[in-house]
Design a protein around this motif. Sequence first.
Motif, PDB file in Angstrom:
ATOM      1  N   UNK A   1       0.852  -1.253  -0.211  1.00 22.26           N
ATOM      2  CA  UNK A   1       0.071  -0.002   0.315  1.00 22.26           C
ATOM      3  C   UNK A   1       0.293   1.095  -0.192  1.00 22.26           C
ATOM      4  N   UNK A   2       1.796   1.596   0.378  1.00 20.00           N
ATOM      5  CA  UNK A   2       2.848   2.502   0.961  1.00 20.00           C
ATOM      6  C   UNK A   2       3.464   2.642  -0.712  1.00 20.00           C
ATOM      7  N   UNK A   3       3.949   1.747  -1.660  1.00 14.33           N
ATOM      8  CA  UNK A   3       4.582   1.912  -2.746  1.00 14.33           C
ATOM      9  C   UNK A   3       3.373   2.406  -3.499  1.00 14.33           C
ATOM     10  N   UNK A   4       1.955   1.386  -3.528  1.00 15.53           N
ATOM     11  CA  UNK A   4       0.896   2.314  -3.838  1.00 15.53           C
ATOM     12  C   UNK A   4       0.041   3.769  -4.278  1.00 15.53           C
ATOM     13  N   UNK A   5       0.812   3.724  -3.104  1.00 12.89           N
ATOM     14  CA  UNK A   5       0.294   5.283  -2.688  1.00 12.89           C
ATOM     15  C   UNK A   5       1.919   6.113  -3.396  1.00 12.89           C
ATOM     16  N   UNK A   6       2.396   6.052  -3.440  1.00 12.48           N
ATOM     17  CA  UNK A   6       3.707   6.729  -3.784  1.00 12.48           C
ATOM     18  C   UNK A   6       3.485   6.631  -5.337  1.00 12.48           C
TER      19      UNK A   6
ATOM     20  N   UNK B   1       4.244  10.402   9.322  1.00 10.62           N
ATOM     21  CA  UNK B   1       5.017   9.593   8.708  1.00 10.62           C
ATOM     22  C   UNK B   1       5.628   7.863   8.881  1.00 10.62           C
ATOM     23  N   UNK B   2       4.849   7.273   9.141  1.00  8.70           N
ATOM     24  CA  UNK B   2       5.135   6.258   8.836  1.00  8.70           C
ATOM     25  C   UNK B   2       5.134   6.010   7.656  1.00  8.70           C
ATOM     26  N   UNK B   3       4.558   6.160   6.273  1.00  6.75           N
ATOM     27  CA  UNK B   3       4.421   6.168   5.479  1.00  6.75           C
ATOM     28  C   UNK B   3       5.958   6.412   4.627  1.00  6.75           C
ATOM     29  N   UNK B   4       6.757   7.850   5.655  1.00  6.39           N
ATOM     30  CA  UNK B   4       7.962   7.973   4.938  1.00  6.39           C
ATOM     31  C   UNK B   4       8.880   7.146   5.289  1.00  6.39           C
ATOM     32  N   UNK B   5       8.353   6.374   6.712  1.00 10.49           N
ATOM     33  CA  UNK B   5       9.757   5.771   6.641  1.00 10.49           C
ATOM     34  C   UNK B   5       9.477   3.693   5.480  1.00 10.49           C
ATOM     35  N   UNK B   6       8.155   3.579   5.363  1.00 13.03           N
ATOM     36  CA  UNK B   6       8.056   2.508   4.321  1.00 13.03           C
ATOM     37  C   UNK B   6       8.696   2.737   3.274  1.00 13.03           C
ATOM     38  N   UNK B   7       8.728   3.963   2.640  1.00 12.57           N
ATOM     39  CA  UNK B   7       9.261   4.100   1.449  1.00 12.57           C
ATOM     40  C   UNK B   7      10.886   4.642   1.808  1.00 12.57           C
ATOM     41  N   UNK B   8      11.582   5.067   2.763  1.00 11.89           N
ATOM     42  CA  UNK B   8      12.269   5.540   3.345  1.00 11.89           C
ATOM     43  C   UNK B   8      14.188   4.002   3.480  1.00 11.89           C
ATOM     44  N   UNK B   9      13.104   3.402   4.437  1.00 14.07           N
ATOM     45  CA  UNK B   9      13.146   2.469   4.676  1.00 14.07           C
ATOM     46  C   UNK B   9      12.900   0.785   4.292  1.00 14.07           C
ATOM     47  N   UNK B  10      12.089   0.409   4.570  1.00 15.66           N
ATOM     48  CA  UNK B  10      11.253  -0.801   4.117  1.00 15.66           C
ATOM     49  C   UNK B  10      11.593  -1.267   3.219  1.00 15.66           C
ATOM     50  N   UNK B  11      10.358  -0.900   1.978  1.00 16.71           N
ATOM     51  CA  UNK B  11      10.350  -1.206   1.050  1.00 16.71           C
ATOM     52  C   UNK B  11      12.282  -1.114  -0.003  1.00 16.71           C
ATOM     53  N   UNK B  12      13.268   0.002   0.560  1.00 15.48           N
ATOM     54  CA  UNK B  12      14.792  -0.387  -0.544  1.00 15.48           C
ATOM     55  C   UNK B  12      15.664  -1.838  -0.077  1.00 15.48           C
ATOM     56  N   UNK B  13      15.069  -1.575   1.408  1.00 13.07           N
ATOM     57  CA  UNK B  13      15.983  -2.969   1.988  1.00 13.07           C
ATOM     58  C   UNK B  13      15.266  -3.823   1.481  1.00 13.07           C
ATOM     59  N   UNK B  14      13.903  -4.655   1.796  1.00 14.36           N
ATOM     60  CA  UNK B  14      13.471  -5.915   1.550  1.00 14.36           C
ATOM     61  C   UNK B  14      14.282  -5.476  -0.420  1.00 14.36           C
TER      62      UNK B  14
END
Length: 553
Positions: free
Chosen positions: A69-74, A441-454
């Motif tokens: 969902x965060x990537x979809x929102x981006x 800011x949880x959305x920012x964290x998903x784009x900053x950290x979770x998605x690039x790392x995974x």
Amino acid sequence: MAKDHTEASTSSTSAPHREQWTGQFGFIMAAVGSAIGLGNIWRFPGVAFTNGGGAFMIPYIVALLTAGIPMLLLDYAIGQRYQGSAPAVFRRIRASFEFIGWAKVLVSFVITAYYAVILAWALRYVFFSVNLAWGKDPTGFFVKDFLHLSDPGAPTSVVPGIFWPLIAIWAVVAIIMAMGVAGGIERANKFFIPVLVVIFVALVVRALTLPGAAEGLNALFTPNWAALANPQVWLAAYTQIFFSLSVGFGIMLTYASYLKRKSNITPTALVTGFANSSFEVLAGIGVFATLGFMAHQQGVGVDKLEGLTGVGLSFMTFPNIISQMPGGPLFGVIFFVSLVVAGLTSILSLTQVISAAIQEKFNVGRRTASLLVVLLDGLISVSVFSTTGGLNALDVVDKYINEIGIVTCAILTCVLLAYVLRRLPLLRTHLNFNSRLKLGTWWDAAIYVVIPIVLGVVMVLTLYSLLVDGYGGYPESFLYQYGWTLIFAVAIGSFVLASIPWRTPVDDFDPVAYHGLEASGGIVDTPQGAHGKYTAENFRNGSITNFNPAKEM
């Protein structure tokens, strides 16, 4: 409906002259139609079964909420804010990064070429189901009698039984695309998605009445909690969510660009994400209830069956099951019609990514662009994938373009917007401006950290595996021909296309002027080269006062 042209406006006071969805519902149906595709039916059930069964739903839901969902929102945010095709959007974000948009277009172009042939197979199998044409050996029928499969690297020839259905699929795509965003794509999805749900529910109900259905469902949903300690299970969940939602490679970005200026975007992402996942679970129930019947007939456990995912599941395992069940021909027709419908809504979205880019870059009409895409992509599709070597080529191309091409596009998008340009606060403000559901800011964290790392881990593991072990036992020369060469061609082609001058005034659009200062949160992201009365510079220096976007536009 818009006329047959998509010229950008010469004034930065308005968005480029673009078609629009008739409303939020039409957009949601199109987005859901893109997300729900072949992978929901033939990939998710097998992935869940081999990665912890019922326990897999925990990492799956976590992946949906922290990455999908965060990537979809981006994608929604940049598409709706910058009002353009993928190349236009990235050029407006920063001109030097236009190549990322073209990479997404070329990835979509490649996927469309082989996706169409799977629909052609499914279309033929709708008719094969009527009289169970595959006989007692569905695997032999598919590989030898239908595909006439040759060895990798061997000379190939066109298979007429695939060629003509493939032409029919491309003809349908051309007709719908020529009718436009609202008149073609939206209208098609409003019809096909309800039809898909109805026929697939009917298929699931029939599957649940088969002997052994309970054993199949137990095999799928019985949790193996120990699997949660395995990092590979979590990576499988993130990979499944990422690929099934159609994010990161231009589709949702392009679709969002046809939204009206004041659109409540955030809730639509939740609807799309959960609708997609709900259909995957429904598909899992139908598939494993049916596999339970097959295991019951053979007197073995479901875990002893082969061909539980992908092409093997749909065109080898399921025909075998259909032959054994009461009312098999009707069940087969419903199953393969569902594949055609699910695939058709997805291929329309892929084609629109390419068509929109051509329209805006080269200043050609919608019908002309659609015809060019269908002719060029269709020619490649027929030349490569309707031949005796089509299945082998498809297998390799799919592996490389998905696990390297799509993943690379998504990583570049996140890194560019989060780290290089630091646009996430602006994009979050943009999403929150017209939405009652506010992002934190949880959305920012998903784009900053979770998605690039995974995705970074997925990329490293994929590259290591391909470089060290190869893939599928194919000869190295074959992997270079359809794998590595393809990836390099996409990369080079992206820069070449980005270097071609635009035939529309792409840089004239100013998102600050179009959406208003408040929606921009005081952050200026005017493209380099934008000019005209309503530019961000004129807002800053005070020469524009009492600006009313609704009135001006």
